[in-house]
Design an enzyme around this catalytic site. Structure first.
Site, mmCIF file in Angstrom:
data_model
loop_
_atom_site.group_PDB
_atom_site.id
_atom_site.type_symbol
_atom_site.label_atom_id
_atom_site.label_comp_id
_atom_site.label_asym_id
_atom_site.label_seq_id
_atom_site.Cartn_x
_atom_site.Cartn_y
_atom_site.Cartn_z
ATOM 1 N N GLU A 100 -3.926 -3.139 -63.812
ATOM 2 C CA GLU A 100 -2.904 -2.953 -62.775
ATOM 3 C C GLU A 100 -2.185 -1.631 -63.000
ATOM 4 O OE1 GLU A 100 -1.715 -3.184 -60.024
ATOM 5 O OE2 GLU A 100 -0.862 -5.121 -59.549
ATOM 6 N N ASP A 101 -1.673 -1.061 -61.923
ATOM 7 C CA ASP A 101 -0.907 0.181 -62.062
ATOM 8 C C ASP A 101 0.472 -0.076 -62.669
ATOM 9 O OD1 ASP A 101 -0.049 -1.205 -59.809
ATOM 10 O OD2 ASP A 101 -0.086 0.509 -58.459
ATOM 11 N N ASP A 104 6.097 -5.125 -61.758
ATOM 12 C CA ASP A 104 7.474 -5.036 -61.302
ATOM 13 C C ASP A 104 8.067 -6.442 -61.451
ATOM 14 O OD1 ASP A 104 9.633 -3.726 -60.049
ATOM 15 O OD2 ASP A 104 8.959 -4.320 -58.068
ATOM 16 N N PHE A 153 11.704 4.452 -58.617
ATOM 17 C CA PHE A 153 10.466 4.416 -57.838
ATOM 18 C C PHE A 153 9.572 5.585 -58.222
ATOM 19 C CE2 PHE A 153 7.437 4.349 -54.487
ATOM 20 C CZ PHE A 153 7.276 2.994 -54.269
ATOM 21 N N ASP A 160 1.599 4.954 -54.920
ATOM 22 C CA ASP A 160 1.948 5.559 -53.635
ATOM 23 C C ASP A 160 3.352 5.234 -53.178
ATOM 24 O OD1 ASP A 160 1.400 2.741 -53.026
ATOM 25 O OD2 ASP A 160 1.539 3.362 -50.935
ATOM 26 N N ARG A 166 -0.807 9.454 -54.014
ATOM 27 C CA ARG A 166 -1.703 8.823 -54.992
ATOM 28 C C ARG A 166 -2.491 9.862 -55.785
ATOM 29 N NH1 ARG A 166 -1.915 3.238 -53.921
ATOM 30 N NH2 ARG A 166 -1.842 2.627 -51.741
#
Ligand code: IMP
Ligand code: MG
Length: 181
Positions: A100-101, A104, A153, A160, A166
């Site tokens: 996963e990136d 959160d 963020f 993105d 990206r």
């Protein structure tokens, strides 16, 4: 590059990312040797991290992709996810690593991990490049984390905002003016 005006500051440079990805790959290679693991990328955000990680890992792995979205709080706590694109692989008996990136709230990964376990995976672990630990609401932790970051963020290296940024080669903090206007 045209997008760089929107970046408040670089949080993780391309060199820092490369070095950390190599360290993660080394741990993963040790932990999974001789298991022929199935690495599932959670699209889209993880695709850059995933391709670097995959090439840094020194063993045979099966590569696959999923795209999911959560139904909402209640459905998520019962372990359900809406599958936008499913894995092609039969996970029964497999050692699965979800890539996963960023984690959160953790809701998506909580549901996805349970889904893969329900389908009969032998083990399901999570590798996340970034971890916003202070935002976690689901009872889940990543087994491998690249960097723990503050609640800001971030974009780039696959991540993105409204499908942009990206392709930045680093992770940057997005200027507030971009999403508050
Ligand atoms: P959660 O852990 O289920 O809340 O969702 C995590 C997902 O939200 C990630 O896979 C990203 O797609 C997205 N996300 C969370 N924080 C950020 C961020 O700072 N930048 C870009 N995407 C983010
Ligand atoms: Mg994502």
């Amino acid at each position: 590059m045209y997008t760089e005006n929107d970046v408040e500051r670089v949080l993780l440079s391309a060199d820092q990312l490369k070095e950390r990805v190599a360290q993660l790959a080394e741990s993963i290679t040790q932990d999974y040797k001789d298991t022929y693991p199935l690495f599932i990328a959670v699209l889209k955000g993880s695709f850059v991290f995933y391709s670097d990680l995959l090439r840094a890992v020194g063993m045979p792995v099966q590569a696959d992709f999923m795209s999911v979205s959560s139904y909402g709080e209640n459905a998520v706590s019962s372990g359900r996810v809406k599958i936008v694109k499913d894995s092609d692989a039969d996970v029964r008996g497999r050692s699965v690593l979800i890539v996963e990136d960023i984690i959160d709230s953790g809701n998506t990964l909580y549901a996805l991990k349970n889904l893969l376990l329900q389908r009969g995976a032998k083990s399901v672990k999570i590798c996340a490049l970034l971890d916003k630990a202070s935002r976690r609401t689901a009872d889940i932790a990543a087994d491998y984390v690249g960097f723990e970051i503050e609640d800001e963020f971030v974009i780039g290296y696959g991540l993105d905002y409204a499908e942009r940024y990206r392709n930045l080669p680093y992770v940057g903090i997005l200027k507030r003016s971009v999403y508050e206007k």
